[in-house]
Write a protein that holds these residues in place. Structure first.
Motif, short mmCIF file in Angstrom:
data_model
loop_
_atom_site.label_atom_id
_atom_site.label_comp_id
_atom_site.label_asym_id
_atom_site.label_seq_id
_atom_site.Cartn_x
_atom_site.Cartn_y
_atom_site.Cartn_z
N VAL A 148 70.51 73.37 101.33
CA VAL A 148 69.66 74.48 100.90
C VAL A 148 70.42 75.79 101.05
CG1 VAL A 148 67.49 75.71 101.25
CG2 VAL A 148 67.58 73.25 101.61
N GLU A 149 70.32 76.64 100.04
CA GLU A 149 70.98 77.94 100.04
C GLU A 149 69.99 79.00 99.60
OE1 GLU A 149 74.48 80.27 97.50
OE2 GLU A 149 74.18 78.10 97.25
N PHE A 150 70.05 80.18 100.22
CA PHE A 150 69.16 81.27 99.85
C PHE A 150 69.97 82.46 99.35
CE2 PHE A 150 66.78 78.71 102.88
CZ PHE A 150 65.60 78.51 102.17
N ARG A 151 69.54 83.02 98.21
CA ARG A 151 70.24 84.14 97.58
C ARG A 151 69.28 85.30 97.38
NH1 ARG A 151 73.36 80.74 92.75
NH2 ARG A 151 74.38 79.22 94.16
N LEU A 152 69.78 86.50 97.60
CA LEU A 152 69.01 87.71 97.36
C LEU A 152 69.09 88.07 95.88
CD1 LEU A 152 67.42 90.12 98.63
CD2 LEU A 152 69.63 91.29 98.82
N GLY A 153 67.94 88.26 95.25
CA GLY A 153 67.95 88.61 93.84
C GLY A 153 66.54 88.67 93.28
N GLU A 154 66.41 89.27 92.11
CA GLU A 154 65.13 89.35 91.43
C GLU A 154 64.97 88.17 90.49
OE1 GLU A 154 65.12 93.12 89.47
OE2 GLU A 154 64.80 94.25 91.33
N ILE A 155 63.76 87.66 90.38
CA ILE A 155 63.54 86.49 89.54
C ILE A 155 63.64 86.83 88.05
CG2 ILE A 155 62.19 85.29 91.28
CD1 ILE A 155 59.65 86.08 89.81
N GLU A 156 63.64 88.12 87.70
CA GLU A 156 63.88 88.52 86.32
C GLU A 156 65.37 88.54 85.99
OE1 GLU A 156 60.26 90.70 87.92
OE2 GLU A 156 62.35 90.45 88.55
N HIS A 157 66.22 88.44 87.02
CA HIS A 157 67.67 88.47 86.85
C HIS A 157 68.27 87.51 87.87
CE1 HIS A 157 66.95 92.03 84.40
NE2 HIS A 157 66.24 92.51 85.40
N LEU A 158 68.13 86.24 87.63
CA LEU A 158 68.48 85.22 88.63
C LEU A 158 69.99 85.14 88.87
CD1 LEU A 158 66.07 82.41 87.40
CD2 LEU A 158 65.90 83.66 89.57
N VAL A 183 60.94 86.48 83.31
CA VAL A 183 61.05 85.43 84.33
C VAL A 183 61.19 84.06 83.68
CG1 VAL A 183 59.86 84.25 86.22
CG2 VAL A 183 59.76 86.74 86.05
N PHE A 184 60.36 83.80 82.68
CA PHE A 184 60.42 82.50 82.02
C PHE A 184 61.70 82.34 81.19
CE2 PHE A 184 55.58 82.67 82.32
CZ PHE A 184 55.56 81.83 83.41
N ARG A 189 67.00 79.72 80.94
CA ARG A 189 68.46 79.85 80.95
C ARG A 189 69.10 79.03 82.06
NH1 ARG A 189 71.93 82.31 84.02
NH2 ARG A 189 70.34 83.47 85.20
N ALA A 190 68.50 79.05 83.23
CA ALA A 190 69.08 78.36 84.39
C ALA A 190 68.96 76.84 84.30
CB ALA A 190 68.42 78.86 85.67
N LEU A 235 53.87 82.76 76.45
CA LEU A 235 55.12 83.22 77.06
C LEU A 235 56.11 82.07 77.25
CD1 LEU A 235 53.77 85.69 79.79
CD2 LEU A 235 54.85 86.27 77.61
N LEU A 236 55.61 80.93 77.71
CA LEU A 236 56.49 79.78 77.93
C LEU A 236 57.04 79.25 76.61
CD1 LEU A 236 54.36 78.11 80.71
CD2 LEU A 236 56.76 78.75 80.96
#
Length: 287
Positions: A148-158, A183-184, A189-190, A235-236
């Motif tokens: 498990v890894e945690f990253r700082l960031g906004e979900i609009e710009h992953l 976000v979607f 993209r990811a 949106l989806l």
């Protein structure tokens, strides 16, 4: 007139940067609160019994759909009693898969996902609140979760590369964004081709009262920023997803009504399971 979010958002009355700041401040306070007394204005998370590991937290987890095994399998401190469902129960995770959690908080859903995907799998949590990321990283050490890894960031710009994730999960976070459409798009993209989205969030069943939509506390507390089922489906689909399903949770009024001391949000808000899939590669594209 207050500035609204971009086209395709949930229609929040606050400017996007104001909304992000309020959410960051709220959850930063929750992350650093030892007893839950100053985390927010709502009884849902400010009851001292709802402090991490408290009896109220456990009871709320059961209401959200977590099993006794789920609640017992993660060390105290990761379960903050937040959320509106159990995204792991929607995701059908398999060993070896990679998982991305949007708005991962103190890491509870990430640690549950890590148990499902095993040592061959990988889980990345993204949160925009530094205090939450710090706490989640400490919880990862306490849970000995090396995958498990945690990253700082906004979900609009992953902070995640294109096409590297099998499953995107989230728990009552997308509604906090001033731009749900973005976000979607980022989740799409990811995801790898054929990857899936499995999130718990809130949806509107009636119009949000104007005083609620403009209330900073309500915006930061999963009350004012939700979209209708039809809007989420739109949106989806616009982001490129297929097999979109938004299924309301009929008994969610048991905990939604606790989110506001002055009014009953369950009059216009319900928790829902939201699932979708990224199409498989088109002919001529890589697998």
């Amino acid at each position: 007139m207050p500035e609204s979010g971009s086209e395709g958002d949930s229609g929040a009355a606050l400017a996007p940067e104001t909304q992000r700041r309020l959410v960051r401040e709220r959850y930063g306070a929750i992350a650093t609160s030892d007893d839950g007394e100053d985390c927010c204005s709502s009884a849902a998370c400010c009851d001292p019994a709802a402090a991490p590991g408290g009896e109220g937290t456990r009871e709320r987890g059961e209401l959200l759909g977590y099993s006794t095994d789920d609640l017992d399998s993660v060390e105290a401190g990761a379960n903050l009693g937040l959320g509106c469902g159990n995204p792991k129960a929607l995701a059908s995770l398999a060993p070896g898969e990679s998982v991305l959690d949007l708005g991962s908080g103190a890491g509870f859903d990430c640690f549950l996902a890590a148990q499902e995907v095993g040592e061959a799998g990988r889980v990345v949590g993204v949160d925009m609140t530094p205090e939450m990321v710090e706490q989640a990283r400490a919880n990862a050490a306490a849970n000995e979760s090396e995958n498990v890894e945690f990253r700082l960031g906004e979900i609009e710009h992953l902070p995640v590369a294109d096409g590297t994730v099998d499953v995107v999960i989230s728990n009552c976070v997308v509604n906090l964004s001033p731009d749900e459409a973005q976000v979607f798009r980022e989740a799409f993209r990811a995801l790898r081709a054929g990857g899936r989205l499995a999130i718990s969030d809130v949806v509107l069943t009636a119009p949000v009262p104007d005083d609620v939509r403009a209330d900073p506390d309500s915006v930061a507390a999963c009350v004012a920023g939700a979209s209708t089922i039809g809007r989420l489906e739109e949106l989806l689909a616009d982001a490129g997803f297929e097999d979109v399903e938004v299924t309301p949770k009929d008994d969610s009024d048991r905990f939604v009504r606790e989110w506001d001391d002055d009014r009953d949000p369950s009059a216009f808000l319900v928790s829902a399971a939201i699932t979708a899939r990224k199409p498989h590669a088109e002919r001529g594209e890589g697998a």
